[in-house]
Design an enzyme around this catalytic site. Sequence first.
Site, PDB file in Angstrom:
ATOM      1  N   GLN A   1      -7.508  -0.391  -4.164  1.00 21.62           N
ATOM      2  CA  GLN A   1      -7.481   0.859  -3.709  1.00 21.62           C
ATOM      3  C   GLN A   1      -8.923   1.538  -3.763  1.00 21.62           C
ATOM      4  O   GLN A   1      -8.883   2.419  -2.704  1.00 21.62           O
ATOM      5  CB  GLN A   1      -6.413   1.626  -4.844  1.00 21.62           C
ATOM      6  CG  GLN A   1      -5.157   1.255  -4.416  1.00 21.62           C
ATOM      7  CD  GLN A   1      -4.135   2.249  -5.315  1.00 21.62           C
ATOM      8  OE1 GLN A   1      -4.429   2.758  -6.292  1.00 21.62           O
ATOM      9  NE2 GLN A   1      -2.994   2.654  -4.592  1.00 21.62           N
TER      10      GLN A   1
ATOM     11  N   ARG B   1      -1.502   4.466   8.229  1.00 19.92           N
ATOM     12  CA  ARG B   1      -0.071   4.301   8.288  1.00 19.92           C
ATOM     13  C   ARG B   1       0.535   4.438   7.107  1.00 19.92           C
ATOM     14  O   ARG B   1      -0.237   4.470   6.163  1.00 19.92           O
ATOM     15  CB  ARG B   1       0.141   2.673   8.776  1.00 19.92           C
ATOM     16  CG  ARG B   1      -0.125   1.807   7.756  1.00 19.92           C
ATOM     17  CD  ARG B   1       0.522   0.400   8.037  1.00 19.92           C
ATOM     18  NE  ARG B   1       1.253  -0.064   6.677  1.00 19.92           N
ATOM     19  CZ  ARG B   1       1.574  -1.421   6.587  1.00 19.92           C
ATOM     20  NH1 ARG B   1       1.106  -2.332   7.339  1.00 19.92           N
ATOM     21  NH2 ARG B   1       2.223  -1.576   5.502  1.00 19.92           N
ATOM     22  N   GLY B   2       1.756   4.924   7.133  1.00 18.53           N
ATOM     23  CA  GLY B   2       2.662   5.235   5.967  1.00 18.53           C
ATOM     24  C   GLY B   2       2.015   6.612   5.440  1.00 18.53           C
ATOM     25  O   GLY B   2       1.289   7.176   5.968  1.00 18.53           O
ATOM     26  N   GLU B   3       2.361   6.929   4.277  1.00 22.56           N
ATOM     27  CA  GLU B   3       2.071   8.184   3.518  1.00 22.56           C
ATOM     28  C   GLU B   3       1.078   8.065   2.507  1.00 22.56           C
ATOM     29  O   GLU B   3       0.255   9.127   2.473  1.00 22.56           O
ATOM     30  CB  GLU B   3       3.641   8.667   2.641  1.00 22.56           C
ATOM     31  CG  GLU B   3       4.718   8.715   3.544  1.00 22.56           C
ATOM     32  CD  GLU B   3       5.999   8.946   2.641  1.00 22.56           C
ATOM     33  OE1 GLU B   3       5.920   8.878   1.584  1.00 22.56           O
ATOM     34  OE2 GLU B   3       6.870   8.891   3.514  1.00 22.56           O
ATOM     35  N   ASP B   4       0.816   7.127   1.819  1.00 24.53           N
ATOM     36  CA  ASP B   4      -0.393   6.842   0.719  1.00 24.53           C
ATOM     37  C   ASP B   4      -1.587   7.075   1.657  1.00 24.53           C
ATOM     38  O   ASP B   4      -2.320   7.780   1.302  1.00 24.53           O
ATOM     39  CB  ASP B   4      -0.293   5.726  -0.172  1.00 24.53           C
ATOM     40  CG  ASP B   4      -1.270   5.652  -0.993  1.00 24.53           C
ATOM     41  OD1 ASP B   4      -1.746   6.681  -1.723  1.00 24.53           O
ATOM     42  OD2 ASP B   4      -1.973   4.589  -1.142  1.00 24.53           O
ATOM     43  N   SER B   5      -1.721   6.359   2.575  1.00 21.50           N
ATOM     44  CA  SER B   5      -2.991   6.090   3.295  1.00 21.50           C
ATOM     45  C   SER B   5      -3.261   7.359   3.916  1.00 21.50           C
ATOM     46  O   SER B   5      -4.319   7.850   4.446  1.00 21.50           O
ATOM     47  CB  SER B   5      -3.046   4.947   4.232  1.00 21.50           C
ATOM     48  OG  SER B   5      -1.800   4.988   5.147  1.00 21.50           O
TER      49      SER B   5
ATOM     50  N   TYR C   1       0.722  -1.362   0.108  1.00 28.37           N
ATOM     51  CA  TYR C   1       0.037  -0.030  -0.017  1.00 28.37           C
ATOM     52  C   TYR C   1       0.728   1.274  -0.052  1.00 28.37           C
ATOM     53  O   TYR C   1       0.349   2.352   0.146  1.00 28.37           O
ATOM     54  CB  TYR C   1      -0.762  -0.056   1.275  1.00 28.37           C
ATOM     55  CG  TYR C   1      -2.112  -0.982   1.079  1.00 28.37           C
ATOM     56  CD1 TYR C   1      -3.306  -0.420   0.544  1.00 28.37           C
ATOM     57  CD2 TYR C   1      -2.094  -2.220   1.396  1.00 28.37           C
ATOM     58  CE1 TYR C   1      -4.426  -1.268   0.610  1.00 28.37           C
ATOM     59  CE2 TYR C   1      -3.240  -2.984   1.382  1.00 28.37           C
ATOM     60  CZ  TYR C   1      -4.410  -2.442   0.692  1.00 28.37           C
ATOM     61  OH  TYR C   1      -5.513  -3.425   0.746  1.00 28.37           O
TER      62      TYR C   1
ATOM     63  N   ASP D   1       4.810   2.184  -1.683  1.00 27.12           N
ATOM     64  CA  ASP D   1       5.542   2.516  -3.285  1.00 27.12           C
ATOM     65  C   ASP D   1       4.567   1.999  -4.065  1.00 27.12           C
ATOM     66  O   ASP D   1       4.379   2.899  -5.187  1.00 27.12           O
ATOM     67  CB  ASP D   1       6.699   1.728  -3.254  1.00 27.12           C
ATOM     68  CG  ASP D   1       7.814   2.623  -2.142  1.00 27.12           C
ATOM     69  OD1 ASP D   1       7.145   3.404  -1.254  1.00 27.12           O
ATOM     70  OD2 ASP D   1       8.971   2.210  -1.972  1.00 27.12           O
TER      71      ASP D   1
ATOM     72  N   TYR E   1       0.785  -0.405  12.111  1.00 28.07           N
ATOM     73  CA  TYR E   1       1.917  -1.384  12.238  1.00 28.07           C
ATOM     74  C   TYR E   1       1.719  -2.192  13.407  1.00 28.07           C
ATOM     75  O   TYR E   1       0.635  -2.598  13.650  1.00 28.07           O
ATOM     76  CB  TYR E   1       3.448  -0.706  12.301  1.00 28.07           C
ATOM     77  CG  TYR E   1       3.509  -0.195  10.917  1.00 28.07           C
ATOM     78  CD1 TYR E   1       3.628  -0.583   9.543  1.00 28.07           C
ATOM     79  CD2 TYR E   1       3.522   1.555  10.816  1.00 28.07           C
ATOM     80  CE1 TYR E   1       4.039   0.327   8.495  1.00 28.07           C
ATOM     81  CE2 TYR E   1       3.737   2.169   9.862  1.00 28.07           C
ATOM     82  CZ  TYR E   1       4.070   1.260   8.311  1.00 28.07           C
ATOM     83  OH  TYR E   1       4.352   1.981   7.411  1.00 28.07           O
TER      84      TYR E   1
END
Length: 351
Positions: free
Chosen positions: A232, A248-252, A20, A22, A185
């Site tokens: 997606q 979490r992360g950047e896209d989400s 989810y 890169d 995470y």
Amino acid sequence: MQTVYPALTWDIFCTVIDNYGDAGVCWRLAHNLAQRGQAVRLWIDQPDILTGLAPHGHERVQILPWHAPLPTTPGDVLVEAFGVHLDARVQAWRSPSSVWINLEYLSAEDYVARCHLLQSPVMSGPAAGASKVFFYPGFTEATGGLLREVDLLAQHTAFQTQRDAFLHSLGVTQPERPTASLFCYEPPALKQWLAQWQTGNILVMQGRGANAVRQALQGTPEHLVMLPWLTQSNFDRVLWASDFNAVRGEDSLVRALWAGQPLLWHIYQQDDNAHHDKLHAFLDWLQAPTDLRDMHYVWNGMTTGKLPAPTPDRLHEWHACIQAARARLLQQPDLVNQLLSYVIQQRGIVL
């Protein structure tokens, strides 16, 4: 009014680190470009992953494995996603007239505005003497902006009449209850957070967070729904259907901002704690109230103690904060429009 750009061919190179992450960002980038009439070749080292993320694909996006034969004609634009290294074969293949872009990671830190659009000369290899540009996504007008589909808000608005039916399709029996999504995470305060939402619905995304939930609860309460791997499109719908989104992360994170609901970000942990500065910068840009900051610090293990309870008053204040942030973002050009404008300028094309 949407600017109409001439059709160009884009080659985007991606290495998969997180399904989810890169890969997701690269697919959204390719899809956004295709929406605006561009032809895209997405080169990815694990193409099968996109079968789950985007099973229907797009007619203007060609998905290719890294080892596939290179086409006779290189693209007009070459995109290295997140510092991926292009081997000698690709460097020798690119056209000297191609615009070479290094798409960087997302951050609200000050260096992003300083480094956005800086040139980087290539010192060795077949492309020695060429130059590529650092293109930084970001949250302010001094950066490259965020990915945003041309019809995103229209989709979001239309979905509201479908919300309850969508939640029923996921296995939620009482969609009228407060609903939270969880994509994380292994946050130290996970048990606390689960207890705070025990009177509402919790939609748990697959991945490391789902395993952490199973270990924390050692069972599945009635109000908790373990979701399958999502496309997606359905990932977005889960965020739209929820009253609170832990991501979490950047896209989400970006998708949660567009959803416009209170959010909690589990930032990717780095060994040198560089993620602390990154989180502080984001919360500063967000203009987050103190209790929302405190929740982020505890959730990310930066402090210990109790998570602020999601009371109705707090949720109302957090909702207003996210809505204001989203409104600021909507006043700025999105990332793909900025990319297109830059490329058109570099190629000397007059619209």
